[in-house]
Write an enzyme that holds these catalytic residues in place. Sequence first.
Site, mmCIF file in Angstrom:
data_model
loop_
_atom_site.group_PDB
_atom_site.id
_atom_site.type_symbol
_atom_site.label_atom_id
_atom_site.label_comp_id
_atom_site.label_asym_id
_atom_site.label_seq_id
_atom_site.Cartn_x
_atom_site.Cartn_y
_atom_site.Cartn_z
ATOM 1 N N TYR A 1 0.863 -1.181 0.000
ATOM 2 C CA TYR A 1 0.000 0.000 0.000
ATOM 3 C C TYR A 1 0.900 1.232 0.000
ATOM 4 O O TYR A 1 1.980 1.217 0.604
ATOM 5 C CB TYR A 1 -0.908 -0.008 1.233
ATOM 6 C CG TYR A 1 -2.009 -1.054 1.178
ATOM 7 C CD1 TYR A 1 -1.715 -2.406 1.330
ATOM 8 C CD2 TYR A 1 -3.334 -0.712 0.969
ATOM 9 C CE1 TYR A 1 -2.714 -3.376 1.273
ATOM 10 C CE2 TYR A 1 -4.347 -1.665 0.912
ATOM 11 C CZ TYR A 1 -4.018 -2.996 1.075
ATOM 12 O OH TYR A 1 -5.006 -3.952 1.016
ATOM 13 N N GLU A 2 0.462 2.275 -0.647
ATOM 14 C CA GLU A 2 1.372 3.411 -0.870
ATOM 15 C C GLU A 2 1.784 4.116 0.418
ATOM 16 O O GLU A 2 2.704 4.917 0.423
ATOM 17 C CB GLU A 2 0.787 4.407 -1.864
ATOM 18 C CG GLU A 2 -0.435 5.151 -1.358
ATOM 19 C CD GLU A 2 -1.112 5.984 -2.457
ATOM 20 O OE1 GLU A 2 -0.740 5.895 -3.620
ATOM 21 O OE2 GLU A 2 -2.042 6.720 -2.104
#
Lengths: 346, 346, 259, 259
Positions: D51-52
């Site tokens: 996930y960023e």
Amino acid sequence: MAQFLSLSDAVEAHVRDGDSVAMEGFTHLIPNAAAHEVIRQKRRHLTLIRMTPDLPYDQLIGMGCADRLVFSWGGNPGVGSLHRLRDAVENGWPQPLAIEEHSHAAMANAYEAGAANLPFALLRGYIGADLAKVNPNIRSVTCPFTGETLAAVPAIRPDVSIIHALKADRAGNVYLEGIVGVQKEAVLAAKRSIVTVEEIVDDFGPRNANAVILPSWTVGAIVCVPGGAHPSYAQGYYKRDNAYYIAWDPIARDRDTFLAWIKANVLEKGPEVFAEIVKPLRQAAPAAKKAARKGALGTRIAKAAARLFRGKPGEAGPGKTKVKAKPGRAKQTKAPARKSARRRAR
Amino acid sequence: MAQFLSLSDAVEAHVRDGDSVAMEGFTHLIPNAAAHEVIRQKRRHLTLIRMTPDLPYDQLIGMGCADRLVFSWGGNPGVGSLHRLRDAVENGWPQPLAIEEHSHAAMANAYEAGAANLPFALLRGYIGADLAKVNPNIRSVTCPFTGETLAAVPAIRPDVSIIHALKADRAGNVYLEGIVGVQKEAVLAAKRSIVTVEEIVDDFGPRNANAVILPSWTVGAIVCVPGGAHPSYAQGYYKRDNAYYIAWDPIARDRDTFLAWIKANVLEKGPEVFAEIVKPLRQAAPAAKKAARKGALGTRIAKAAARLFRGKPGEAGPGKTKVKAKPGRAKQTKAPARKSARRRAR
Amino acid sequence: MAEAYKPNEMMTIAAARALRNDDVCFVGIGMPSAACNLARLTHAPDITLIYESGTLATKPNVLPLSIGDGELCDTALTTVSVPEMFRYWLQGGRITLGFLGGAQIDRFANLNTTVVGPYDKPKVRLPGGGGAPEIAVACGEIYIIMAQSPRSFVSRLDFVTSLGHGEGGDHRARLGLETKGPTRLVTDLAIFAPDPETKEMSVISIHPGVTRERIRENTGWPVRYAAEVAETAPPTRAELEVLRELHARTARAHGAQAA
Amino acid sequence: MAEAYKPNEMMTIAAARALRNDDVCFVGIGMPSAACNLARLTHAPDITLIYESGTLATKPNVLPLSIGDGELCDTALTTVSVPEMFRYWLQGGRITLGFLGGAQIDRFANLNTTVVGPYDKPKVRLPGGGGAPEIAVACGEIYIIMAQSPRSFVSRLDFVTSLGHGEGGDHRARLGLETKGPTRLVTDLAIFAPDPETKEMSVISIHPGVTRERIRENTGWPVRYAAEVAETAPPTRAELEVLRELHARTARAHGAQAA
């Protein structure tokens, strides 16, 4: 060298009308209490910088504190729009808002370049995208070795950066762990800085040799504001108040509802309400949480941990809990350092 | 996805004649055992890349493995010159060595750029210094916002990077802690990689959420070589063999002494000697070591810790301990994963 | 007082005295490390020491032999990667004071640690610049510690590894630099500081018992003296004791040979 | 089999099926997150999810509401800073598959999440690009999940937030890109893949019970169909059970309203 101040003193000393202000925290550790203090002190003409301007910036914009916004994703995460931001951009209410829009990658690189004292950041970015056409601060450089063209954006060098961290020690060093976002870069890139923390401890104790720490001499003011990241979270302290983010949507949709909410929950309150509001979200057993991070056993233990840490849903909405807080603005104590080092062994 | 191999298989699979090879480790965790294996496998025409080419590169250069060296500081740290490197540069023995010389800052940035898939690195570097006059790979770019001129160097993208780390788990993830140097960047920048480790554990256990870990899918081969960083050190496992660095000076001064030493200690030995040689340098109580990292109490506890960890001086010289090692090259077991997870709780 | 001491001790102690409690120092191995830790153990207990291996705010109990001994990491506030060290900390402008030394120095405190003789066909290949080229320009100011000899204090460098005051005068400013460059050069004979105008390193203090004649013999250029030249105060007993105990601890820890 | 299910469930399950056990996915919030975790809990147990917010190889037990919920960090192999995420991991080319969605898509799978109307005077100001502009070009390939409607599947985007196949054909290659771009577009009605030549997204599979007429009504351009068009297999009982249990756990964890 970091100074221990009250929140009102810290904002008064470090945030000035017309400043460029970066409040960072990527989902985790968003400095919401500090944003409220900026609203209370009625700062004007700010350039607000933040990758993900969510609730605190919706509030600052809605209160007319900002002339300009530099950002890369302006939504209420997992919920929808930021209605105050949209109202400012679409209708100029309460005043027009100029925007400088980037991608996440560009902003993350721009903070990194700021921390590294470079004038610009270099990235393989914006290829085939329209943003470069509307933002004159997206330019390019040519690699002197391969001839490739790369995107360039100006380094972010805020007048003041504001972050929320887990803890500070008495020497003024600041400890972060978990999703650390761009907070360290934001502080190192800024001329001045304010760090709110969950607690102040005697020392950080045994820790990973590469722990994420901002040394005392890189930090301006430190303020102890337990719960100060709410409705975002502080890993090991309290959970994200997801219900609060959802509840924000109808509040922000309407100008009058919004103004009434700000009056009741920001203008007539002080930072001490944050400790109160996170009480039902507090996590009991950080040790078990840590165990959940075990590689091979991860999933099984994580399941058990998740059962353990499931709070009582629905109790954390902005209405209910805020009502419990004492009205009036009690001034933050000047000596947060005397707070007991409850979680020293962490 | 990382493969568990013997050291000879790993070097055979990943290091080829003519390759550019980065062996990194900044004082800590230098992959000396792997360098010896490259010497044993008689690789030729290598471009050796390393910020601080100390003993392993002196040995590789002295054995004629390298055509070219990319570096930023070529000395025996705390001792003096690298005599084999000097003999190659000054006298072309055993063969000429082309050099590409940078500063530390430039090389660190060049690895960083390699890991970030950029063609070049940007730095405020080399100002007023002569290196840019003799190294055509030091160029410049102009900031498209401020007009400033900045130094540019090509990103480092080695064919293969080799590092030594503390441990791997059975899924092939690699754990580093302490002085981590540019090792993570070196692996991420390379096409292929070999990681030697002190031990292989079931899982890393409770740890800092931001621990320095190379995930399995970024690593080529993993080899368990206890002691494989000697005479450098592995934090929490064994101390730096300072006496060995001092002893290297007279060995490397003379060509014949050097060749005899390589024959006896590298060509006729295998990686298993490293576990033997670090025995007197092993540290008994990593828990106390950790305690030494306490902020406010640091100095006092550090003193106590230092008394605890003072080894028996003089026993660690290359002569004495190496004599004890079994001669002949025993092949590294193919199943290091079965090694017991002695230090799991760390 | 007036105890017997070696020139190296005088040099280390004179450098240590010039350090301030609020300095953030980028420390090199050897004499800079000894001077910084001596300062920390005497008049500057809160001085912040940073080694280029990534250790921030370290408090070593024994002197490291290398720039990355385990002792530095064990006693550090935290340890960052080497790219971060050079990007956020050195280039980031967070260091007030850097220490340098070299094989050769000229009158403007430019340093050579690269080659003696031509670069392509060196007479002596030295280790190279390491961190020095950027330390020299990014730190707020630079102290240099070097023993004097005609071979090392030369009228012309074979190679400029790191910038001092360049050709003197406003040369640094013309290169766009706002940092001060070398503000002190401490040797075994004297203390030099840059002339305010020309930036030529000039003697401001002579160590006890050292003659101008001896300085002349050990300097490869005509030495300039400041208008007022002091005599360096000799090492105090306390300074000598702390320094010697530090070296003794270090020798025991490194196995005697390492001292 | 043939159990009752919602179009959203079909969409999520169809996307999950397209994921492989050895994929390294850059996961967005919402349906991409549900699809990736469904894949992980069914046929792709070793899939790597990123996930960023910086969490590497995370295995959330409940779906995150935000891109950086504590659950993601607690179950991650490790968590890196956001600059590192975008530099070493995304730009570094270490992601095999990125997920995107948007407010508007065109036939070449270019996406708009920025504005409806002119940029300077928008009718609707959308959240903006976030990670999308670089996800679209740096990941090995891109899957897009979007419910179809005439307002979202448009003949011409108001703004190109992230590149799909540009103007089609070899447009990506002409921009110097070696990544594949959008290889799947999964909607509540069908699955699209790019035509090998023109790169126009073309229907390769229609969900059970969906007519071409309905697809036409909900697509703002004349829809192309591949030479062979399959019928999407309906969700299995197992797929539905795992997906619904995941959503139920998530709802309980987030306090019911969040589901």
